[in-house]
Scaffold this motif. Structure first.
Motif, PDB file in Angstrom:
ATOM      1  N   SER A 150       0.795  -1.257  -0.190  1.00 44.66           N
ATOM      2  CA  SER A 150      -0.149  -0.095   0.072  1.00 44.66           C
ATOM      3  C   SER A 150       1.039   1.199   0.083  1.00 44.66           C
ATOM      4  O   SER A 150       2.050   1.268   0.251  1.00 44.66           O
ATOM      5  N   PRO A 151       0.160   2.451  -0.245  1.00 44.83           N
ATOM      6  CA  PRO A 151       0.929   3.509  -0.663  1.00 44.83           C
ATOM      7  C   PRO A 151       1.685   4.127   0.678  1.00 44.83           C
ATOM      8  O   PRO A 151       1.360   3.849   1.855  1.00 44.83           O
ATOM      9  N   PHE A 152       2.670   4.940   0.380  1.00 50.89           N
ATOM     10  CA  PHE A 152       3.387   6.009   1.273  1.00 50.89           C
ATOM     11  C   PHE A 152       2.569   7.357   1.215  1.00 50.89           C
ATOM     12  O   PHE A 152       2.683   7.730   0.263  1.00 50.89           O
ATOM     13  N   PHE A 160      12.396   5.476  -0.649  1.00 52.75           N
ATOM     14  CA  PHE A 160      11.952   4.327   0.200  1.00 52.75           C
ATOM     15  C   PHE A 160      10.835   3.573  -0.659  1.00 52.75           C
ATOM     16  O   PHE A 160      11.133   2.518  -0.792  1.00 52.75           O
ATOM     17  N   ALA A 161      10.052   4.455  -1.060  1.00 48.30           N
ATOM     18  CA  ALA A 161       8.970   3.868  -2.056  1.00 48.30           C
ATOM     19  C   ALA A 161       9.788   3.065  -3.398  1.00 48.30           C
ATOM     20  O   ALA A 161       9.015   2.219  -3.747  1.00 48.30           O
ATOM     21  N   ASP A 162      10.617   3.670  -3.910  1.00 47.42           N
ATOM     22  CA  ASP A 162      11.280   2.869  -4.907  1.00 47.42           C
ATOM     23  C   ASP A 162      11.901   1.644  -4.568  1.00 47.42           C
ATOM     24  O   ASP A 162      11.920   0.738  -5.244  1.00 47.42           O
ATOM     25  N   LEU A 207      11.122  -0.062  -2.259  1.00 48.52           N
ATOM     26  CA  LEU A 207      10.249  -1.290  -1.842  1.00 48.52           C
ATOM     27  C   LEU A 207       9.117  -1.499  -3.003  1.00 48.52           C
ATOM     28  O   LEU A 207       8.317  -2.432  -2.672  1.00 48.52           O
ATOM     29  N   GLY A 208       8.999  -0.994  -4.156  1.00 49.20           N
ATOM     30  CA  GLY A 208       8.101  -1.052  -5.037  1.00 49.20           C
ATOM     31  C   GLY A 208       6.613  -0.596  -4.755  1.00 49.20           C
ATOM     32  O   GLY A 208       5.752  -1.305  -4.909  1.00 49.20           O
ATOM     33  N   VAL A 209       6.466   0.300  -4.025  1.00 49.44           N
ATOM     34  CA  VAL A 209       5.132   0.993  -3.467  1.00 49.44           C
ATOM     35  C   VAL A 209       4.873   2.303  -4.210  1.00 49.44           C
ATOM     36  O   VAL A 209       5.648   3.111  -4.276  1.00 49.44           O
ATOM     37  N   PRO A 210       3.337   2.483  -4.163  1.00 54.52           N
ATOM     38  CA  PRO A 210       3.170   4.234  -4.686  1.00 54.52           C
ATOM     39  C   PRO A 210       3.445   5.267  -3.562  1.00 54.52           C
ATOM     40  O   PRO A 210       3.398   4.923  -2.570  1.00 54.52           O
ATOM     41  N   ILE A 211       3.176   6.437  -4.168  1.00 51.04           N
ATOM     42  CA  ILE A 211       3.366   7.515  -3.135  1.00 51.04           C
ATOM     43  C   ILE A 211       1.873   8.269  -3.258  1.00 51.04           C
ATOM     44  O   ILE A 211       1.310   8.399  -4.672  1.00 51.04           O
ATOM     45  N   THR A 212       1.241   8.484  -2.211  1.00 48.91           N
ATOM     46  CA  THR A 212       0.258   9.569  -2.411  1.00 48.91           C
ATOM     47  C   THR A 212       0.896  11.030  -1.719  1.00 48.91           C
ATOM     48  O   THR A 212       1.231  10.985  -0.620  1.00 48.91           O
ATOM     49  N   ALA A 213       0.958  11.874  -2.653  1.00 50.68           N
ATOM     50  CA  ALA A 213       1.525  13.328  -2.206  1.00 50.68           C
ATOM     51  C   ALA A 213       0.346  14.219  -1.968  1.00 50.68           C
ATOM     52  O   ALA A 213      -0.594  14.387  -2.780  1.00 50.68           O
ATOM     53  N   VAL A 214       0.505  14.856  -0.766  1.00 49.35           N
ATOM     54  CA  VAL A 214      -0.657  15.415  -0.023  1.00 49.35           C
ATOM     55  C   VAL A 214      -0.076  17.074   0.079  1.00 49.35           C
ATOM     56  O   VAL A 214       0.959  17.381   0.616  1.00 49.35           O
ATOM     57  N   ARG A 215      -1.044  17.994  -0.513  1.00 47.71           N
ATOM     58  CA  ARG A 215      -0.873  19.449  -0.337  1.00 47.71           C
ATOM     59  C   ARG A 215      -1.946  20.012   0.070  1.00 47.71           C
ATOM     60  O   ARG A 215      -3.070  19.942  -0.428  1.00 47.71           O
ATOM     61  N   SER A 216      -2.001  20.496   1.528  1.00 42.58           N
ATOM     62  CA  SER A 216      -3.294  21.280   1.946  1.00 42.58           C
ATOM     63  C   SER A 216      -2.969  22.680   1.966  1.00 42.58           C
ATOM     64  O   SER A 216      -2.042  23.089   1.858  1.00 42.58           O
ATOM     65  N   LEU A 275       5.832  18.174  -7.745  1.00 39.29           N
ATOM     66  CA  LEU A 275       5.979  16.800  -8.015  1.00 39.29           C
ATOM     67  C   LEU A 275       6.884  16.484  -9.215  1.00 39.29           C
ATOM     68  O   LEU A 275       7.557  15.656  -9.333  1.00 39.29           O
ATOM     69  N   ALA A 276       7.152  17.454 -10.253  1.00 40.01           N
ATOM     70  CA  ALA A 276       7.416  17.094 -11.378  1.00 40.01           C
ATOM     71  C   ALA A 276       9.070  16.678 -11.314  1.00 40.01           C
ATOM     72  O   ALA A 276       9.261  15.667 -11.953  1.00 40.01           O
ATOM     73  N   PRO A 277      10.067  17.276 -10.474  1.00 38.39           N
ATOM     74  CA  PRO A 277      11.178  16.633 -10.429  1.00 38.39           C
ATOM     75  C   PRO A 277      11.227  15.179  -9.752  1.00 38.39           C
ATOM     76  O   PRO A 277      12.029  14.226 -10.274  1.00 38.39           O
ATOM     77  N   PHE A 278      10.364  14.996  -8.933  1.00 39.37           N
ATOM     78  CA  PHE A 278      10.314  13.666  -8.345  1.00 39.37           C
ATOM     79  C   PHE A 278       9.714  12.659  -9.156  1.00 39.37           C
ATOM     80  O   PHE A 278      10.262  11.515  -9.389  1.00 39.37           O
ATOM     81  N   ARG A 279       8.790  12.896 -10.237  1.00 36.19           N
ATOM     82  CA  ARG A 279       8.253  12.126 -11.328  1.00 36.19           C
ATOM     83  C   ARG A 279       9.220  11.675 -12.318  1.00 36.19           C
ATOM     84  O   ARG A 279       9.368  10.518 -12.582  1.00 36.19           O
ATOM     85  N   ARG A 280      10.347  12.695 -12.613  1.00 32.52           N
ATOM     86  CA  ARG A 280      11.203  12.559 -13.540  1.00 32.52           C
ATOM     87  C   ARG A 280      12.201  11.525 -12.877  1.00 32.52           C
ATOM     88  O   ARG A 280      12.838  10.702 -13.664  1.00 32.52           O
ATOM     89  N   ARG A 281      12.664  11.623 -11.613  1.00 29.13           N
ATOM     90  CA  ARG A 281      13.812  10.937 -10.944  1.00 29.13           C
ATOM     91  C   ARG A 281      13.436   9.468 -10.598  1.00 29.13           C
ATOM     92  O   ARG A 281      14.105   8.627 -10.484  1.00 29.13           O
ATOM     93  N   PHE A 282      12.096   9.361 -10.279  1.00 27.80           N
ATOM     94  CA  PHE A 282      11.409   8.103  -9.771  1.00 27.80           C
ATOM     95  C   PHE A 282      10.283   7.675 -10.912  1.00 27.80           C
ATOM     96  O   PHE A 282       9.175   7.614 -10.215  1.00 27.80           O
ATOM     97  N   PRO A 283      10.753   7.554 -12.107  1.00 30.74           N
ATOM     98  CA  PRO A 283       9.446   6.948 -13.112  1.00 30.74           C
ATOM     99  C   PRO A 283       8.880   5.914 -12.699  1.00 30.74           C
ATOM    100  O   PRO A 283       7.556   5.789 -13.296  1.00 30.74           O
TER     101      PRO A 283
END
Length: 304
Positions: free
Chosen positions: A152-154, A174-176, A178-187, A229-237
């Motif tokens: 499940s996600p981080f 860490f997610a990469d 363990l092979g798990v997805p990320i839920t990125a939250v901005r409030s 998120l753009a840099p993280f998406r590029r670095r962790f496709p």
């Protein structure tokens, strides 16, 4: 993720601390690092009865040996061939953990229930470790019979600050691993949105007043999250990302996202003399209210 040499876990003889140790060894094996199992309790003060004092000291030492021996057996049964090191101390628990955590990738503490830290980690010990460790601190909450990590996600909060960016770096790495997805939250709260509002999010109402166009604010915040998120998406496709931008307090939105996740990663804002301020921060809010694992991220560059 910190380039440490080992992972540390605190043990108190409870099933919860054994669950934390099993979680920790699963991570340690992914990183090809040993796990250091730590148990410590201060020696009792000497009394006028030297024989009685020595008996108490010997009893505590024997109990500590039993705690560590049982943990080693349980971890080796769970993960045969695992690399383990035991540390038995006679000092306050926090002191022993902080010493063992020097040069570590992370330190793991078992917790039980919502807002209750187990036994020897009760209260000031856990707070001291979180506030003073030179590496990320994992406050593990889970099922000792099925400790995880799972698929499940981080959850990670992103507000654009250096602290949240560093925590996100850790979370994605860490997610990469363990092979798990990320839920990125901005409030974003009403007060913040009004203070940071752009001209296009304001509309006139009457001769002198302005109203906030909340739909426009929401679109602006979603755009900002996409940019962060753009840099993280590029670095962790290979890490799937679910981006969540929500109007509300950071703790509330992170807790809501955590309902469908296995853990949250939050940044720490400081240590030592400003520990009291940290108690009111998002990280401490989650530590006391979450019913899942929380990782408080800190790198060695924050040492003070």
């Amino acid at each position: 993720m910190n380039a440490g040499t080992h992972i540390v876990v605190g043990l108190d003889g409870s099933d919860t601390s054994l669950g934390a140790a099993k979680w920790a060894i699963a991570v340690a094996e992914k990183l090809s690092q040993p796990l250091h199992l730590v148990h410590s309790a201060p020696s009792p003060a000497r009394t006028s009865d030297d024989d009685l004092s020595q008996q108490l000291i010997d009893s505590l030492a024997a109990e500590g040996v039993e705690v560590l021996s049982s943990a080693v057996a349980a971890v080796r049964e769970y993960a045969p061939g695992s690399r383990l090191m035991t540390v038995l101390g006679d000092e306050p628990a926090a002191t022993a953990l902080l010493t063992a955590a020097k040069g570590a990738t992370m330190v793991v503490l078992g917790a039980t229930g919502r807002g209750t830290v187990e036994r020897w980690l009760l209260g000031s010990t856990a707070v001291r470790v979180v506030n003073h460790a030179e590496c990320p601190v994992v406050v593990w909450r889970g099922d000792p019979a099925d400790p995880g990590p799972d698929t499940s996600p981080f959850v990670v909060g992103l507000d654009g600050s250096a602290t949240s960016t560093a925590a996100a770096e850790f979370a994605f790495t860490f997610a990469d691993l363990l092979g798990v997805p990320i839920t990125a939250v901005r409030s974003w709260t009403d007060e913040y949105a009004i203070g940071a509002a752009r001209p296009e999010t304001l509309r006139p109402s009457g001769p002198t007043s302005l109203l906030v166009d909340w739909d426009a604010v929401a679109r602006t915040e979603e755009t900002r999250l996409t940019e962060i998120l753009a840099p993280f998406r590029r670095r962790f496709p290979d890490v799937p990302v679910d981006a969540v931008s929500a109007r509300g307090s950071a703790p509330r939105e992170l807790l809501r996202a955590l309902d469908d996740a296995q853990l949250a990663v939050v940044g720490s804002r400081g240590r030592g003399r400003i520990a009291a301020a940290l108690l009111g921060s998002t990280s401490q809010n989650l530590l006391h209210r979450a019913d899942r694992t929380v990782i408080v991220y800190r790198d060695t560059g924050e040492v003070s």
